[in-house]
Design an enzyme around this catalytic site. Structure first.
Site, PDB file in Angstrom:
ATOM      1  N   HIS A 148       1.768   7.983  11.466  1.00 11.13           N
ATOM      2  CA  HIS A 148       2.713   7.176  12.254  1.00 11.13           C
ATOM      3  C   HIS A 148       3.487   8.132  13.157  1.00 11.13           C
ATOM      4  O   HIS A 148       4.166   9.030  12.652  1.00 11.13           O
ATOM      5  CB  HIS A 148       3.707   6.451  11.342  1.00 11.13           C
ATOM      6  CG  HIS A 148       3.049   5.617  10.290  1.00 11.13           C
ATOM      7  ND1 HIS A 148       2.939   4.251  10.399  1.00 11.13           N
ATOM      8  CD2 HIS A 148       2.448   5.955   9.127  1.00 11.13           C
ATOM      9  CE1 HIS A 148       2.298   3.785   9.337  1.00 11.13           C
ATOM     10  NE2 HIS A 148       1.991   4.798   8.546  1.00 11.13           N
ATOM     11  N   ASP A 170      -0.975  10.810   6.535  1.00 15.10           N
ATOM     12  CA  ASP A 170       0.000   9.731   6.682  1.00 15.10           C
ATOM     13  C   ASP A 170       1.349  10.305   7.131  1.00 15.10           C
ATOM     14  O   ASP A 170       1.389  11.236   7.923  1.00 15.10           O
ATOM     15  CB  ASP A 170       0.105   8.907   5.393  1.00 15.10           C
ATOM     16  CG  ASP A 170       0.594   7.466   5.646  1.00 15.10           C
ATOM     17  OD1 ASP A 170       1.145   7.199   6.714  1.00 15.10           O
ATOM     18  OD2 ASP A 170       0.414   6.616   4.756  1.00 15.10           O
ATOM     19  N   HIS A 192      -4.875   8.352   9.553  1.00 18.09           N
ATOM     20  CA  HIS A 192      -3.762   7.419   9.331  1.00 18.09           C
ATOM     21  C   HIS A 192      -2.437   8.170   9.375  1.00 18.09           C
ATOM     22  O   HIS A 192      -2.091   8.879   8.435  1.00 18.09           O
ATOM     23  CB  HIS A 192      -3.944   6.733   7.962  1.00 18.09           C
ATOM     24  CG  HIS A 192      -2.827   5.802   7.589  1.00 18.09           C
ATOM     25  ND1 HIS A 192      -3.048   4.561   7.051  1.00 18.09           N
ATOM     26  CD2 HIS A 192      -1.483   5.930   7.659  1.00 18.09           C
ATOM     27  CE1 HIS A 192      -1.885   3.971   6.811  1.00 18.09           C
ATOM     28  NE2 HIS A 192      -0.918   4.796   7.166  1.00 18.09           N
ATOM     29  N   GLU A 204      -1.454  -2.397  -0.321  1.00 19.18           N
ATOM     30  CA  GLU A 204      -0.665  -1.203  -0.682  1.00 19.18           C
ATOM     31  C   GLU A 204       0.413  -1.639  -1.679  1.00 19.18           C
ATOM     32  O   GLU A 204       1.610  -1.629  -1.395  1.00 19.18           O
ATOM     33  CB  GLU A 204      -0.014  -0.583   0.568  1.00 19.18           C
ATOM     34  CG  GLU A 204       0.591   0.792   0.287  1.00 19.18           C
ATOM     35  CD  GLU A 204       1.312   1.385   1.500  1.00 19.18           C
ATOM     36  OE1 GLU A 204       1.574   0.644   2.462  1.00 19.18           O
ATOM     37  OE2 GLU A 204       1.613   2.591   1.462  1.00 19.18           O
TER      38      GLU A 204
END
Ligand SMILES: [Zn+2]
Length: 424
Positions: free
Chosen positions: A58, A308, A56, A212
């Site tokens: 970005h 992340d 995970h 979340e």
């Protein structure tokens, strides 16, 4: 004679060193016997592991910290609004440059499998186009899976419904939803139903950003599990975060964990960012900002730990070192026991590999593709503590990166091993 030989590696929990012989890109020998290769390297007793799996991150927001505006409060909601502004200025070149740099940061730390969410709330899908290009350019050195992620929701931003389809048709590997950010609970459920219907129609896997939020009434994980079972998609659905699970009352939490197990969901915890964005509205005691990692693992759920964000408005730190996430995760999950370290290692390697669909080709075994890292340290405790870069990183039998281990040279040490001038 092998194509390549890496000498003096140690497998985890073994004292003796072995030599690895590589032929045609695959492991051809793992032996204590002396072997020779056309190319040879000495790993000096470092531990050999399969490459880490980052489940995970970005790559569109990455490395934008301070680029336009800083997140003054550090909250998730300010980050979302900063990103809303920043994404108006994206160009493909901008995303390609930052994504490539972030992927190199991850690779230096032994990650060769990366799952990245790309925000599709942009009418031009600029970031998606850029990441499809990055996936193509870097295919030889790492495997990148791209999730079409509607940051602004699928119901709250209805245009994202068509963009989700467009993203899949352009080449995204998975579809996502963000049910806890939709306006109402009913819209959250509708967004999940839509997401699953597109996955089914286009034969894609699902990776939802789920619950979340520090809200014991955010109950979308059960819906994700239910839709997975109804659609016969067991084993191909992932839910990231699942923070609310930590706030549920015990009987309900145990019911959901069993449902998650039955649906064969993968749960991804992101302890670096969630330890700082969660618990913000608590007075005291403050939530730890992490899902029930240990309970899920003990129940047999496929749990992963991910790095992340890397230097974004959402999380201002991060070097691509997934061992930092593992380190934070074991603290927040109370998993500092000797037996827990094995579990934590699984969460950044084999469990991710399972969700990635790599089972047959992942691991240090004769006949499998020679994808592996060597890393300085005596054991997992040492590796988690020191979080070193990899000394060697191999992909399909080719050396793709190497790092000299750090070595401190002392110049002011007295004979009784105390630093000169230090107080005692
Ligand atoms: Zn994230």
């Amino acid at each position: 004679m092998f194509n390549s030989v890496v000498k003096n590696v140690r497998r985890l929990n073994e004292d003796k060193t072995v030599n690895i012989g590589i032929a045609n890109g695959c492991f051809a020998a793992i032996t204590t016997a002396s072997i020779q290769g056309e190319k040879e390297w000495d790993a000096h007793g470092h531990i050999v592991l399969p490459p880490f799996v980052e489940m995970h991150t970005h790559l569109d927001t990455t490395l934008t910290i301070g680029n336009q505006v800083n997140n003054k409060t550090g909250t998730l909601f300010e980050a979302i609004s900063i990103w809303h502004e920043r994404k108006q200025y994206l160009s493909e070149e901008d995303v390609i440059n930052r994504a490539t740099k972030a992927l190199h940061m991850l690779m230096e730390h032994g990650v060769l499998y990366v799952r990245a969410a790309v925000d599709i709330s942009d009418p031009h899908l600029t970031a998606l186009k850029a990441l499809l290009e990055v996936r193509k350019r870097m295919a030889e050195v790492l495997e990148l899976q791209i999730i079409a992620f509607p940051q602004d929701g699928l119901m709250s931003c209805e245009e994202n419904q068509a963009r989700l389809i467009e993203a899949v048709e352009m080449g995204a590997d998975a579809v996502s939803a963000v049910p806890h950010l939709e306006r109402t609970r009913e819209q959250g459920i509708a967004s999940l139903e839509y997401c699953f219907s597109i996955a089914k129609q286009y034969d894609k896997f699902v990776h939802v950003f789920c619950d979340e939020i520090d809200d014991d009434q955010s109950r979308f994980l059960e819906v994700v599990a239910d839709l997975t079972i109804k659609n016969n998609m067991e084993g191909s659905v992932t839910a990231s975060h699942a923070i609310a699970l930590a706030y549920y009352n015990e009987p309900y939490a145990q019911k959901v964990i069993q449902l998650v197990k039955q649906a064969e969901l993968t749960i991804v915890a992101c302890p670096l960012i969630n330890s700082v964005v969660q618990g913000r509205l608590d007075r005291f005691p403050k939530g730890r900002g992490i899902t029930r990692i240990k309970d899920l693992y003990t129940a047999g759920v496929n749990v992963c730990i991910a790095h992340d964000d890397i230097r974004t408005p959402f999380y201002p730190f991060g070097s691509g070192n997934i061992l930092q996430a593992a380190h934070m995760g074991l603290h927040l999950a109370h998993m500092t026991g000797a037996d827990d370290l094995h579990a934590i290692f699984q969460m950044i390697s084999h469990h991710g590999a399972q969700s990635f669909g790599l089972e047959e080709n992942y691991g240090i075994e004769i006949g499998k593709p020679a994808n592996f890292i060597t890393i300085p340290g005596k054991d997992m405790s040492d590796i988690i503590t020191n979080q070193p870069k990899c000394s060697f990183i191999f992909r399909n039998g080719n050396l793709i990166a190497s790092t000299e281990p750090e070595k401190t040279q002392w110049h002011t040490v007295s004979t009784n091993n105390k630093v000169s001038g230090a107080s005692t």
